[in-house]
Design an enzyme around this catalytic site. Structure first.
Site, mmCIF file in Angstrom:
data_model
loop_
_atom_site.group_PDB
_atom_site.id
_atom_site.type_symbol
_atom_site.label_atom_id
_atom_site.label_comp_id
_atom_site.label_asym_id
_atom_site.label_seq_id
_atom_site.Cartn_x
_atom_site.Cartn_y
_atom_site.Cartn_z
ATOM 1 N N ASN A 85 71.839 -24.495 -8.619
ATOM 2 C CA ASN A 85 73.009 -23.618 -8.511
ATOM 3 C C ASN A 85 74.196 -24.068 -9.357
ATOM 4 O OD1 ASN A 85 71.290 -22.919 -6.290
ATOM 5 N ND2 ASN A 85 73.010 -21.884 -5.325
ATOM 6 N N VAL A 92 78.837 -22.019 -11.437
ATOM 7 C CA VAL A 92 78.484 -22.463 -10.095
ATOM 8 C C VAL A 92 78.073 -21.234 -9.298
ATOM 9 C CG1 VAL A 92 79.276 -23.608 -7.993
ATOM 10 C CG2 VAL A 92 80.120 -24.366 -10.231
ATOM 11 N N CYS A 93 76.808 -21.179 -8.897
ATOM 12 C CA CYS A 93 76.273 -20.009 -8.194
ATOM 13 C C CYS A 93 76.423 -20.187 -6.684
ATOM 14 C CB CYS A 93 74.800 -19.800 -8.544
ATOM 15 S SG CYS A 93 74.534 -19.373 -10.269
ATOM 16 N N LEU A 94 77.371 -19.473 -6.122
ATOM 17 C CA LEU A 94 77.616 -19.519 -4.685
ATOM 18 C C LEU A 94 78.056 -18.137 -4.218
ATOM 19 C CD1 LEU A 94 79.585 -22.830 -3.965
ATOM 20 C CD2 LEU A 94 77.390 -22.175 -2.984
#
Length: 449
Positions: A85, A92-94
């Site tokens: 992520n 930033v994959c959230l």
């Protein structure tokens, strides 16, 4: 952006800066508080352990209605993906950031803020980061388990190389091929090395937290070396990292293992950082002769603290200046009656930087003491309530020494051997206290010899 939003960002920054969480640090651009810089300490007992991961956070005009933009900086200049992520590009994959689809209720709300963002990112730095990849719940074959172990192995190596070693080398001017340094500055990097010599904008932001890095490096040095010693026998030199199924060109963690080199570089950094601390004494002496404000201020603080200790009849602490230098204090601690240090006489040197409080003091023990708060380099881990006040530093030192029942926290218990005994079984705890008692007796004998 409204004044109310600016006040909220200011409050959120101060909340982290003044809070008790040792794993988070934040700073901001003096010209624009909407540009925030954050450091997240890799959680203990994970492959990210005690790595320093930095992020750039930019708040938009619509905050807190919408989340800020977050970019990872610890990416080896866009060449290393540290997590499924956390991309090499810095993305930033959230779901909380709106950069990843999430379950219902996981999206951003105005009730969330800077701290919740950083904690969410920190949760990605887990013991098994492979599980962050979609479809992990179906990965249960033996081949999948081997991949997970391989992923953890290379993250552990690159955490040491990129999140601990290289930024410190950059700060200390340790360059590739320089005399007295390790020749191969980035052995595991298969890309172009020329741009490593240039200080780009991301490098300048990384230097923002350099004092924290140096201070914590002295705390965690034994843990770093322990990680190297554990991994080296099973990660033979020059073995290439295994590519994960979710990695692709330009968004992967490529390279090879070389723990022998990492050990050499860690040792060199330790010597350089300690040498830098010792150089403060000569700098301080010069500042005193020039009657600079910092020298006058520290002299005044010393005199006030020493006078207050006498007036309060505090028999546990004695303070003096070494060579009349206000940048080098000597603290003698007399173990309090009925404590485990009762009867001991322990001497410490407090090295203070001419750039105090921007650079925080380093405290070295001169009397050997196998204490969970004293690293194997002899550096005391303590936490002042007010970093700009030397009185608070003295109080923090005494509190760290006298803590009878410290909570289990690998971030502050910096002596691995003592920690293993203290939090082992009942017999281990007895061995810890026996070693402490022997150190107490020996300290008294040497003091009166």
């Amino acid at each position: 952006m409204s004044d109310q939003a600016i006040l909220r960002i200011t409050r959120e920054i101060k909340q982290i800066q003044q809070g008790p969480d040792l794993s988070l640090a934040v700073d901001y651009d003096e010209t624009d508080i909407r540009n925030v810089h954050a450091l997240i300490l890799g959680p203990p007992e994970t492959p990210y352990q005690f790595g320093f991961f930095e992020f750039s956070i930019k708040f938009g005009k619509d905050y807190p209605t919408n989340p800020p933009n977050v970019r990872a900086l610890t990416t080896n200049k866009g060449r290393c993906r540290f997590n499924p992520n956390i991309y090499a590009s810095g993305k930033v994959c959230l779901s909380i950031l709106g950069t990843w689809r999430g379950e219902r209720g996981e999206q951003w709300s105005s009730a969330q803020g800077l701290e919740s963002i950083l904690i969410s990112i920190q949760s990605l730095l887990s013991n098994n980061p492979y599980e962050n990849e979609p479809g992990y719940d179906k990965a249960n074959s033996e081949e999948d388990k081997v991949l997970m172990e391989s992923y953890v192995e290379k993250i552990r190596h690159e955490t040491l190389r990129l999140a601990v070693i290289e930024p410190l080398e950059l700060s200390l001017g340790i360059l590739p091929g320089a005399k007295g340094t390790v020749a191969e500055h980035s052995s595991a990097n298969d890309g172009d090395e020329d741009d490593d010599l240039l200080l780009n904008d991301d490098d300048k932001q990384i230097c923002r937290f350099m004092d924290i890095r140096k201070r914590r490096f002295l705390w965690y040095y034994s843990s770093y070396m322990q990680s190297v010693d554990t991994a080296e026998p099973v990660s033979w030199r020059k073995r290439k990292f295994q590519t994960m199924p979710f990695e692709n060109q330009g968004n992967s963690m490529d390279g090879h293992f070389d723990y022998l080199e990492l050990k050499e570089r860690l040792t060199l950094l330790k010597d350089k950082i300690i040498g830098e601390v010792h150089s403060w004494t000569a700098e301080g002496d010069k500042a005193k002769k020039q009657e600079l404000g910092i020298a006058v201020n520290l002299q005044r603080q010393f005199e006030q603290i020493a006078e207050d200790l006498k007036r309060q009849k505090n028999f546990a602490v004695d303070l003096s200046l070494i060579d009349d230098n206000p940048f080098l204090w000597k603290l003698t601690y007399f173990g309090r009656p009925m404590s485990h240090l009762d009867g001991g006489i322990f001497k410490f040197r407090i090295h203070i930087s001419p750039r105090f409080p921007d650079e925080q003091p380093r405290v070295f023990v001169e009397t050997p003491l196998p204490h969970v708060r004293i690293s194997q380099l002899g550096v005391l881990c303590y936490l002042p309530r007010r970093t700009e006040d030397m009185r608070s530093h003295i109080e923090g030192i005494v509190t760290a020494l006298e803590e009878e029942s410290p909570p289990y926290d690998p971030r502050t218990t910096v002596n691995p051997e003592a920690t293993k005994l203290f939090w082992g079984g009942p017999e281990d705890r007895k061995r810890y206290y026996r070693a402490l008692r022997r150190a107490v007796e020996k300290s008294a004998e040497e003091a009166f010899a």
